[in-house]
Design an enzyme around this catalytic site. Structure first.
Site, mmCIF file in Angstrom:
data_model
loop_
_atom_site.group_PDB
_atom_site.id
_atom_site.type_symbol
_atom_site.label_atom_id
_atom_site.label_comp_id
_atom_site.label_asym_id
_atom_site.label_seq_id
_atom_site.Cartn_x
_atom_site.Cartn_y
_atom_site.Cartn_z
ATOM 1 N N LYS A 16 0.825 -1.199 0.000
ATOM 2 C CA LYS A 16 0.000 0.000 0.000
ATOM 3 C C LYS A 16 0.865 1.257 0.000
ATOM 4 C CE LYS A 16 -3.920 -2.131 0.209
ATOM 5 N NZ LYS A 16 -4.667 -2.242 -1.029
ATOM 6 N N CYS A 17 0.271 2.340 -0.439
ATOM 7 C CA CYS A 17 0.904 3.657 -0.500
ATOM 8 C C CYS A 17 1.554 3.974 0.847
ATOM 9 C CB CYS A 17 -0.175 4.681 -0.832
ATOM 10 S SG CYS A 17 0.410 6.376 -0.904
ATOM 11 N N PRO A 18 2.770 4.448 0.853
ATOM 12 C CA PRO A 18 3.623 4.885 -0.250
ATOM 13 C C PRO A 18 4.658 3.835 -0.672
ATOM 14 C CG PRO A 18 4.585 5.689 1.762
ATOM 15 C CD PRO A 18 3.341 4.883 2.150
ATOM 16 N N ASP A 43 -1.871 -1.207 -5.783
ATOM 17 C CA ASP A 43 -2.364 -0.048 -5.036
ATOM 18 C C ASP A 43 -2.858 1.013 -6.020
ATOM 19 O OD1 ASP A 43 -2.919 2.018 -3.317
ATOM 20 O OD2 ASP A 43 -0.847 2.373 -2.735
#
Length: 79
Positions: A16-18, A43
């Site tokens: 997931k981000c980042p 993502d």
């Protein structure tokens, strides 16, 4: 063949981000000038984060596409 002609493939699916952008940045930093990197991730934020990181760091986005739920980015290290 060398690392400029055989792309490094990063499988970042599930991160997931980042994290996808950070892993891609680290791979670009370690790569030789002109090296190609293929990033695969899931993502949805990567469609914003990865192109932005590539532009910000002065590298090239050779292409991006979606294969099912997988986002695929083709990056090239500047120089």
């Amino acid at each position: 063949m060398d690392e400029r002609t055989v792309p490094l493939r990063l499988d970042l699916r599930g991160l997931k981000c980042p994290l996808p952008a950070l892993h891609a940045r680290r791979a670009l930093e370690r790569a030789a000038p002109g090296a190609a990197i293929i990033v695969e991730c899931t993502d949805p934020m990567a469609v914003i984060d990865i192109p932005h990181m590539v532009r910000q760091d002065g590298h090239l986005l050779d292409g991006q596409e979606t294969e099912g739920d997988v986002l695929v980015f083709r990056l090239r290290k500047a120089g």
